[in-house]
Design an enzyme around this catalytic site. Sequence first.
Site: not given
Length: 381
Positions: A272, A89
Amino acid sequence: MWWIGLLSLVALSECLVTIPLTKIESTRESLREKDLLRDNHQQHPYSHAYKFLSKKGITKEPMRNYLNLYYVGTISIGTPPQEFRVVFDTGSADLWVPSIYCSSRACGTHRTFDPQASSTFQNTTQPFDLLYGSGRVIGVLGYDDVRVGDLVCKSQAFGLSETESGLSLEFMVSDGILGLAYPDIALRNTTPVFDSMWNQSLISENLFAFYLSSNEKNGSVVMFGGVDPSYYRGELQWVPVSKQSYWQVTVDSISMDGKVVACPRGCQAIMDTGTSLVTGPTKATRNILRSMNALTTSTGKYVISCEAIPSLPDIVFTINGVAYPVPASAYTMREQKGICYPNLNSSKRIKHWVLGDVFLRLYFTVYDRGNNRIGLAPARA
């Protein structure tokens, strides 16, 4: 989608760190997909032949695409190694996995780390509290050897969850999360995994890269220490990081059919990999939805005529003078009964855009910590 709302990470007795968007699938989608996710969860997502690859000093860790909601790879922690599925992430900076001391239902559906079974584990008394839009993780920090592909980070800080609340955590396929953002948003006095790779001289270049495939089983990779050009077309276009916390860049404008529909005087966006959709401020996002003639249902959700999708224009994000079009085939999705939805989400609690997997499946991305820049190029199909 899988990460909605602001994520706040709180280290008890320490400073508050606020992290934008997302790491938990919404309850609606969690329930809608729970049977499929549970079935997939029973089997390891990779065969023995589908292990990490290495080319010219580049370590590649394969990831599996789960329903275009998230991309999951494997790591191991401890001696002997205990294996976990994690989301790599770029929107957060910390690593956590469930522990054997967790009695929550979510921990019962995932692999758990046993500190007593690792000869290299070092415990601490430092607690942490991760509060998501639709779930919460509470636990304590520990240190142990963390393996990603053929790279082993010695004495790596990571979180051991003791409480996990929320349906989204219970039904998500990954066991935990491995954050790849800047250390400024990591827990105080800890070093993120990627920084450990570089500090411990495990990689030759201070960068990593993502290729996110639409294939639901294989093809997606995160690579550390170098870039494999076979995953993209053309040349990488470099964009300076505007703030060294998230992987944040300046967007010049957002347009459709040559008309600016959002971000007329420039705005900020975060790349992201832990967010499935493209998310923006409410007013700007609604303006885009109106431009595609989206309608609001009685539940407040937006829908689009499936027949109209082939004629909808691209959403074009212009970044550092370069246009990055997102076609309607990418920013819409078809669900059961022929209903189509936009892959766009709005939030009143954010002022930046979040370019999630809808955008990142189209563009191979390089995250260059050595030069504080992001490289983008069209991803190979």
